[in-house]
Design a protein around this motif. Structure first.
Motif, PDB file in Angstrom:
ATOM      1  N   ALA A 231      -0.942  -1.492  -5.929  1.00 20.46           N
ATOM      2  CA  ALA A 231      -1.163  -0.116  -5.487  1.00 20.46           C
ATOM      3  C   ALA A 231       0.142   0.590  -5.142  1.00 20.46           C
ATOM      4  O   ALA A 231       0.189   1.829  -5.131  1.00 20.46           O
ATOM      5  N   LEU A 232       1.193  -0.166  -4.874  1.00 20.99           N
ATOM      6  CA  LEU A 232       2.464   0.424  -4.453  1.00 20.99           C
ATOM      7  C   LEU A 232       3.402   0.731  -5.611  1.00 20.99           C
ATOM      8  O   LEU A 232       4.089   1.762  -5.603  1.00 20.99           O
ATOM      9  N   VAL A 233       3.462  -0.157  -6.585  1.00 25.37           N
ATOM     10  CA  VAL A 233       4.469  -0.035  -7.643  1.00 25.37           C
ATOM     11  C   VAL A 233       4.261   1.243  -8.456  1.00 25.37           C
ATOM     12  O   VAL A 233       3.161   1.523  -8.942  1.00 25.37           O
ATOM     13  N   GLY A 234       5.321   2.029  -8.546  1.00 22.06           N
ATOM     14  CA  GLY A 234       5.278   3.283  -9.284  1.00 22.06           C
ATOM     15  C   GLY A 234       4.854   4.480  -8.461  1.00 22.06           C
ATOM     16  O   GLY A 234       4.867   5.614  -8.956  1.00 22.06           O
ATOM     17  N   ALA A 235       4.479   4.240  -7.203  1.00 23.67           N
ATOM     18  CA  ALA A 235       4.013   5.330  -6.335  1.00 23.67           C
ATOM     19  C   ALA A 235       5.143   5.820  -5.437  1.00 23.67           C
ATOM     20  O   ALA A 235       6.151   5.141  -5.233  1.00 23.67           O
ATOM     21  N   SER A 236       4.973   6.995  -4.894  1.00 25.54           N
ATOM     22  CA  SER A 236       5.944   7.539  -3.948  1.00 25.54           C
ATOM     23  C   SER A 236       5.884   6.761  -2.642  1.00 25.54           C
ATOM     24  O   SER A 236       4.811   6.321  -2.206  1.00 25.54           O
ATOM     25  N   ALA A 237       7.033   6.583  -2.026  1.00 27.07           N
ATOM     26  CA  ALA A 237       7.112   5.844  -0.766  1.00 27.07           C
ATOM     27  C   ALA A 237       6.770   6.773   0.386  1.00 27.07           C
ATOM     28  O   ALA A 237       7.643   7.255   1.108  1.00 27.07           O
ATOM     29  N   ASN A 238       5.477   7.039   0.574  1.00 31.66           N
ATOM     30  CA  ASN A 238       5.060   7.908   1.664  1.00 31.66           C
ATOM     31  C   ASN A 238       3.895   7.294   2.423  1.00 31.66           C
ATOM     32  O   ASN A 238       3.305   6.292   1.996  1.00 31.66           O
ATOM     33  N   ALA A 239       3.563   7.899   3.541  1.00 31.36           N
ATOM     34  CA  ALA A 239       2.562   7.337   4.451  1.00 31.36           C
ATOM     35  C   ALA A 239       1.189   7.234   3.812  1.00 31.36           C
ATOM     36  O   ALA A 239       0.454   6.267   4.046  1.00 31.36           O
ATOM     37  N   ASP A 240       0.802   8.213   2.999  1.00 37.93           N
ATOM     38  CA  ASP A 240      -0.519   8.176   2.371  1.00 37.93           C
ATOM     39  C   ASP A 240      -0.644   7.016   1.388  1.00 37.93           C
ATOM     40  O   ASP A 240      -1.683   6.334   1.338  1.00 37.93           O
ATOM     41  N   VAL A 241       0.387   6.808   0.608  1.00 36.60           N
ATOM     42  CA  VAL A 241       0.377   5.693  -0.353  1.00 36.60           C
ATOM     43  C   VAL A 241       0.305   4.363   0.379  1.00 36.60           C
ATOM     44  O   VAL A 241      -0.464   3.461   0.007  1.00 36.60           O
ATOM     45  N   ILE A 242       1.090   4.218   1.426  1.00 33.31           N
ATOM     46  CA  ILE A 242       1.087   2.972   2.199  1.00 33.31           C
ATOM     47  C   ILE A 242      -0.272   2.723   2.827  1.00 33.31           C
ATOM     48  O   ILE A 242      -0.803   1.604   2.803  1.00 33.31           O
ATOM     49  N   ARG A 243      -0.869   3.761   3.368  1.00 31.99           N
ATOM     50  CA  ARG A 243      -2.182   3.614   4.011  1.00 31.99           C
ATOM     51  C   ARG A 243      -3.227   3.150   2.997  1.00 31.99           C
ATOM     52  O   ARG A 243      -4.035   2.250   3.272  1.00 31.99           O
ATOM     53  N   ALA A 244      -3.215   3.743   1.833  1.00 34.86           N
ATOM     54  CA  ALA A 244      -4.195   3.375   0.811  1.00 34.86           C
ATOM     55  C   ALA A 244      -3.955   1.951   0.303  1.00 34.86           C
ATOM     56  O   ALA A 244      -4.907   1.197   0.067  1.00 34.86           O
ATOM     57  N   ALA A 245      -2.694   1.587   0.132  1.00 34.85           N
ATOM     58  CA  ALA A 245      -2.390   0.239  -0.346  1.00 34.85           C
ATOM     59  C   ALA A 245      -2.761  -0.813   0.694  1.00 34.85           C
ATOM     60  O   ALA A 245      -3.346  -1.856   0.363  1.00 34.85           O
ATOM     61  N   ALA A 246      -2.438  -0.554   1.954  1.00 34.20           N
ATOM     62  CA  ALA A 246      -2.701  -1.515   3.028  1.00 34.20           C
ATOM     63  C   ALA A 246      -4.189  -1.792   3.195  1.00 34.20           C
ATOM     64  O   ALA A 246      -4.572  -2.871   3.689  1.00 34.20           O
ATOM     65  N   ALA A 247      -5.028  -0.864   2.790  1.00 31.19           N
ATOM     66  CA  ALA A 247      -6.473  -1.066   2.899  1.00 31.19           C
ATOM     67  C   ALA A 247      -6.949  -2.244   2.052  1.00 31.19           C
ATOM     68  O   ALA A 247      -8.040  -2.779   2.271  1.00 31.19           O
TER      69      ALA A 247
END
Length: 284
Positions: A231-247
């Motif tokens: 979920a992280l690779v290729g995505a912007s390093a921002n809080a929304d991306v991290i929150r979705a990936a951590a789920a």
């Protein structure tokens, strides 16, 4: 309590240590730093016929570079790993995790390889080694062989090591320039982790190019959080991306229930701590 009687051997080389193990048979134990083994001996939960002490094996200590790898000798103490500039430069995740190991007294005596070979699923170094995709060099009567971290940890306190083999060194691909964080949750200070997360991330231009995440105490061995990484690779390093990936951190995990927590709580911790570790790593 007093340990059961045993023969004591203190070899000065890897070859001598392997020979001592082979001669002793399956009832031998290896003494590295002794921080896990000695309490077990004193309580007579283990009663080896022979104890092979590795403290005199100088070739198993130290940190060095070898091309694209950082090599840490198995008998290198946690204290020395913490303070080595090569570790700080090329393996920030290992330094971050080692900083959390027990207390200063244990870090001065305990060893990097000893903690890994002990394979406690709540230990602090197995998940970082897995996240960094390390290779573990093992010496035995037939020579040396190399095992990937993903294959080294097999079950509770069980590794790919045979009774007559030693973990000699750990080879870590250099993560120079990567950001890393180790997030650990315990009930009391200096205790084993209820859950911990090892995260190492490489970003470029605000985009996550590579991400390796591994979990401590979410199964009988350390576990890669593959769904989080994808979920992280290729995505912007921002809080929304991290929150979705951590789920997705608990996806596919099989934590044990014990006196500290039930399964659902550990899975909840995995998601929360993964978010914290990634946020700290990428600075989001």
């Amino acid at each position: 309590m007093i340990p059961a009687p045993f023969e004591y051997v203190a070899p000065s080389s890897v070859d001598e240590a392997v020979q001592a193990l082979a001669a002793a048979g399956e009832d031998a134990k290896v003494l590295a730093g002794g921080q896990s083994l000695l309490p077990v001996l004193r309580m007579r939960l283990a009663a080896p016929t022979t104890l092979v002490d590795l403290r005199k094996v100088a070739e198993m200590r130290g940190v060095r570079e070898d091309g694209g790898d950082l090599v840490i000798g198995a008998m290198t103490t946690h204290y020395d790993v913490q303070r080595d500039p090569l570790v700080a430069e090329h393996a920030a995740l290992i330094k971050a995790a080692t900083d959390t190991v027990a207390d200063p007294q244990v870090r001065h005596r305990g060893t990097f390889g000893g903690a890994i070979a002990h394979a406690d699923p709540a230990g602090d170094l197995a998940a970082p080694v897995l996240a960094m995709e390390a290779s573990l060099v093992i010496a035995g009567p037939g020579g040396r062989r190399t095992v990937a971290a993903a294959d080294f940890f097999q079950d509770f306190f069980t590794t790919a090591l045979a009774p007559d083999e030693l973990l000699v060194e750990v080879r870590l691909p250099k993560h120079t320039g990567w950001r890393a964080h180790y997030e650990k949750f315990t009930r009391v200070a200096q205790a084993w982790s209820m859950v911990a997360v090892a995260a190492t991330v490489r970003t470029e231009g605000g985009v996550i190019e590579e991400a390796h995440v591994a979990l401590t105490n979410m199964g009988s061995t350390p576990v890669r959080a593959v769904a989080v990484e994808q979920a992280l690779v290729g995505a912007s390093a921002n809080a929304d991306v991290i929150r979705a990936a951590a789920a997705h951190a608990a996806d596919g995990t099989n934590p044990a229930a014990d006196g500290n927590s039930d399964i659902e709580y550990r899975q909840h911790l995995a998601r929360v701590l993964t978010g914290r570790a990634l946020t700290a790593a990428v600075g989001a």
